[in-house]
Design a protein around this motif. Sequence first.
Motif, PDB file in Angstrom:
ATOM      1  N   LEU A 175      -1.255  20.223  16.733  1.00 25.51           N
ATOM      2  CA  LEU A 175      -0.691  21.420  16.739  1.00 25.51           C
ATOM      3  C   LEU A 175      -1.682  22.465  16.664  1.00 25.51           C
ATOM      4  N   GLY A 176      -2.618  22.346  16.110  1.00 28.27           N
ATOM      5  CA  GLY A 176      -3.770  23.155  16.016  1.00 28.27           C
ATOM      6  C   GLY A 176      -5.341  22.808  15.681  1.00 28.27           C
ATOM      7  N   LYS A 177      -5.998  23.401  14.835  1.00 30.64           N
ATOM      8  CA  LYS A 177      -7.458  23.033  14.409  1.00 30.64           C
ATOM      9  C   LYS A 177      -7.326  22.418  13.187  1.00 30.64           C
ATOM     10  N   VAL A 178      -7.673  21.233  13.162  1.00 32.73           N
ATOM     11  CA  VAL A 178      -7.679  20.570  11.723  1.00 32.73           C
ATOM     12  C   VAL A 178      -8.667  20.967  10.732  1.00 32.73           C
ATOM     13  N   ARG A 179      -8.703  21.634   9.631  1.00 38.95           N
ATOM     14  CA  ARG A 179      -9.604  22.178   8.797  1.00 38.95           C
ATOM     15  C   ARG A 179     -10.089  21.052   7.523  1.00 38.95           C
ATOM     16  N   TYR A 180      -8.947  20.390   7.062  1.00 39.24           N
ATOM     17  CA  TYR A 180      -9.449  19.540   6.124  1.00 39.24           C
ATOM     18  C   TYR A 180      -8.236  18.150   6.463  1.00 39.24           C
ATOM     19  N   LYS A 181      -9.099  16.994   6.071  1.00 35.67           N
ATOM     20  CA  LYS A 181      -7.900  15.970   6.306  1.00 35.67           C
ATOM     21  C   LYS A 181      -8.275  14.964   5.036  1.00 35.67           C
ATOM     22  N   ASN A 182      -7.240  14.532   4.165  1.00 40.42           N
ATOM     23  CA  ASN A 182      -7.568  13.538   3.198  1.00 40.42           C
ATOM     24  C   ASN A 182      -6.428  12.377   3.112  1.00 40.42           C
ATOM     25  N   ILE A 183      -7.013  11.315   3.230  1.00 37.46           N
ATOM     26  CA  ILE A 183      -6.002  10.251   3.236  1.00 37.46           C
ATOM     27  C   ILE A 183      -6.293   9.293   1.842  1.00 37.46           C
TER      28      ILE A 183
ATOM     29  N   MET B 160       0.922  -1.237   0.014  1.00 40.05           N
ATOM     30  CA  MET B 160      -0.133  -0.020  -0.106  1.00 40.05           C
ATOM     31  C   MET B 160       0.732   1.314   0.203  1.00 40.05           C
ATOM     32  N   VAL B 161       0.457   2.153  -0.535  1.00 38.80           N
ATOM     33  CA  VAL B 161       0.824   3.628  -0.761  1.00 38.80           C
ATOM     34  C   VAL B 161       0.052   4.614  -0.297  1.00 38.80           C
ATOM     35  N   TYR B 162       0.614   5.307   0.735  1.00 37.24           N
ATOM     36  CA  TYR B 162      -0.461   6.373   1.275  1.00 37.24           C
ATOM     37  C   TYR B 162       0.110   7.895   1.266  1.00 37.24           C
ATOM     38  N   ASP B 163      -1.007   8.559   0.583  1.00 39.66           N
ATOM     39  CA  ASP B 163      -0.516  10.190   0.515  1.00 39.66           C
ATOM     40  C   ASP B 163      -1.640  10.747   1.155  1.00 39.66           C
ATOM     41  N   VAL B 164      -1.270  11.635   2.289  1.00 35.16           N
ATOM     42  CA  VAL B 164      -2.136  12.408   3.220  1.00 35.16           C
ATOM     43  C   VAL B 164      -1.974  13.955   2.813  1.00 35.16           C
ATOM     44  N   THR B 165      -3.282  14.776   3.031  1.00 34.41           N
ATOM     45  CA  THR B 165      -3.258  16.083   2.771  1.00 34.41           C
ATOM     46  C   THR B 165      -3.905  16.566   4.108  1.00 34.41           C
ATOM     47  N   LEU B 166      -3.234  17.433   4.804  1.00 33.68           N
ATOM     48  CA  LEU B 166      -3.459  18.068   5.937  1.00 33.68           C
ATOM     49  C   LEU B 166      -3.434  19.543   6.062  1.00 33.68           C
ATOM     50  N   ARG B 167      -4.816  19.877   6.373  1.00 34.23           N
ATOM     51  CA  ARG B 167      -4.698  21.468   6.355  1.00 34.23           C
ATOM     52  C   ARG B 167      -5.082  22.087   7.968  1.00 34.23           C
ATOM     53  N   ILE B 168      -4.328  22.881   8.473  1.00 34.30           N
ATOM     54  CA  ILE B 168      -4.379  23.048  10.094  1.00 34.30           C
ATOM     55  C   ILE B 168      -4.378  24.575  10.006  1.00 34.30           C
ATOM     56  N   ALA B 169      -5.156  25.150  11.111  1.00 31.55           N
ATOM     57  CA  ALA B 169      -5.094  26.442  11.498  1.00 31.55           C
ATOM     58  C   ALA B 169      -4.402  26.435  12.947  1.00 31.55           C
ATOM     59  N   ILE B 170      -3.512  27.279  12.730  1.00 31.51           N
ATOM     60  CA  ILE B 170      -2.332  27.089  14.043  1.00 31.51           C
ATOM     61  C   ILE B 170      -2.420  28.424  14.819  1.00 31.51           C
ATOM     62  N   ASP B 171      -2.334  28.497  16.063  1.00 32.38           N
ATOM     63  CA  ASP B 171      -2.291  29.917  16.715  1.00 32.38           C
ATOM     64  C   ASP B 171      -0.841  30.455  16.428  1.00 32.38           C
ATOM     65  N   GLU B 172       0.244  29.645  16.864  1.00 30.31           N
ATOM     66  CA  GLU B 172       1.533  30.182  16.791  1.00 30.31           C
ATOM     67  C   GLU B 172       2.164  29.805  15.699  1.00 30.31           C
ATOM     68  N   ILE B 173       1.600  30.773  14.514  1.00 32.94           N
ATOM     69  CA  ILE B 173       2.191  30.471  12.971  1.00 32.94           C
ATOM     70  C   ILE B 173       3.600  30.627  12.644  1.00 32.94           C
ATOM     71  N   ASP B 174       4.247  31.383  13.661  1.00 36.58           N
ATOM     72  CA  ASP B 174       5.569  31.843  13.574  1.00 36.58           C
ATOM     73  C   ASP B 174       6.551  30.631  13.607  1.00 36.58           C
ATOM     74  N   SER B 175       5.907  29.841  14.752  1.00 39.59           N
ATOM     75  CA  SER B 175       7.084  28.653  14.893  1.00 39.59           C
ATOM     76  C   SER B 175       6.356  27.335  14.431  1.00 39.59           C
ATOM     77  N   ALA B 176       5.185  27.345  13.618  1.00 35.13           N
ATOM     78  CA  ALA B 176       4.746  25.904  13.063  1.00 35.13           C
ATOM     79  C   ALA B 176       5.669  25.403  12.148  1.00 35.13           C
ATOM     80  N   ALA B 177       6.463  25.851  11.204  1.00 34.99           N
ATOM     81  CA  ALA B 177       7.488  24.938  10.491  1.00 34.99           C
ATOM     82  C   ALA B 177       8.303  24.153  11.447  1.00 34.99           C
ATOM     83  N   VAL B 178       8.971  24.828  12.461  1.00 32.78           N
ATOM     84  CA  VAL B 178       9.840  24.402  13.255  1.00 32.78           C
ATOM     85  C   VAL B 178       9.237  22.994  14.106  1.00 32.78           C
ATOM     86  N   ARG B 179       7.987  23.184  14.621  1.00 32.51           N
ATOM     87  CA  ARG B 179       7.132  22.411  15.400  1.00 32.51           C
ATOM     88  C   ARG B 179       6.957  21.077  14.570  1.00 32.51           C
ATOM     89  N   ILE B 180       6.581  21.321  13.299  1.00 35.48           N
ATOM     90  CA  ILE B 180       6.095  20.350  12.159  1.00 35.48           C
ATOM     91  C   ILE B 180       7.533  19.643  12.020  1.00 35.48           C
TER      92      ILE B 180
END
Length: 214
Positions: free
Chosen positions: A103-111, A45-65
């Motif tokens: 990390l925040g509020k999930v707005r969209y999730k697709n697997i 199986m091959v899995y491809d996921v798309t995740l859209r998140i609304a985050i409070d601390e946007i400045d540190s989002a990339a580091v936390r991810i």
Amino acid sequence: MRYILTILLLGVTFSCTTSKHYNAARQSKSMSIQKSMPGTEHHKMVYDVTLRIAIDEIDSAAVRIKRTVYSKKGMIVEASLNKTVCRVPAKRLEQTLQQLSALGKVRYKNIVAKDVTDTYYDFKIRLENAQKANNRYLELLKRANNVTDILRIEKEVERLTEKIETLKARLDNLDRMIDYSTITIEYSRREKPGLIGYIGVGLYHSVKWLFVRN
């Protein structure tokens, strides 16, 4: 001339035999897959996921991810403004998604799950048959005693060698896709309602509660 005809005859015979073995192997493989269902131990199986998140601390989002991905033995393959694409071990996909979602509020999730079992084993069977054919021609090459025969056999060996390398590359690529799932994370700042917004939210929940009670 007689030796050349013998070589060509052997090549045709081997090709027919190989074709029969290929079809038999495919039937056997399909039967084994059917017997293994509904278990997935034999499935690729091959899995491809798309995740859209609304985050409070946007400045540190990339580091936390990045920290989350690295903690799961994954890797970052693309990073841009408000978007990160990573690959994580398939066996740790669920855990990774749980931590990323936190990390925040999930707005969209697709697997998207793609079953590549048939493709994988077709490549594997073709590779095995090509290797057997190549070994057969290498044996013929050892017994060749004139330039014409040698050139004919070497040309076939060269063709089979190229085919073997191509099939190996395709299998390696599939293995990487199977072993590591892809996650695309798109993130934005979570907007907080102002004073009037909080009053509106409170009023909405109050009215909703009254309707529920009635």
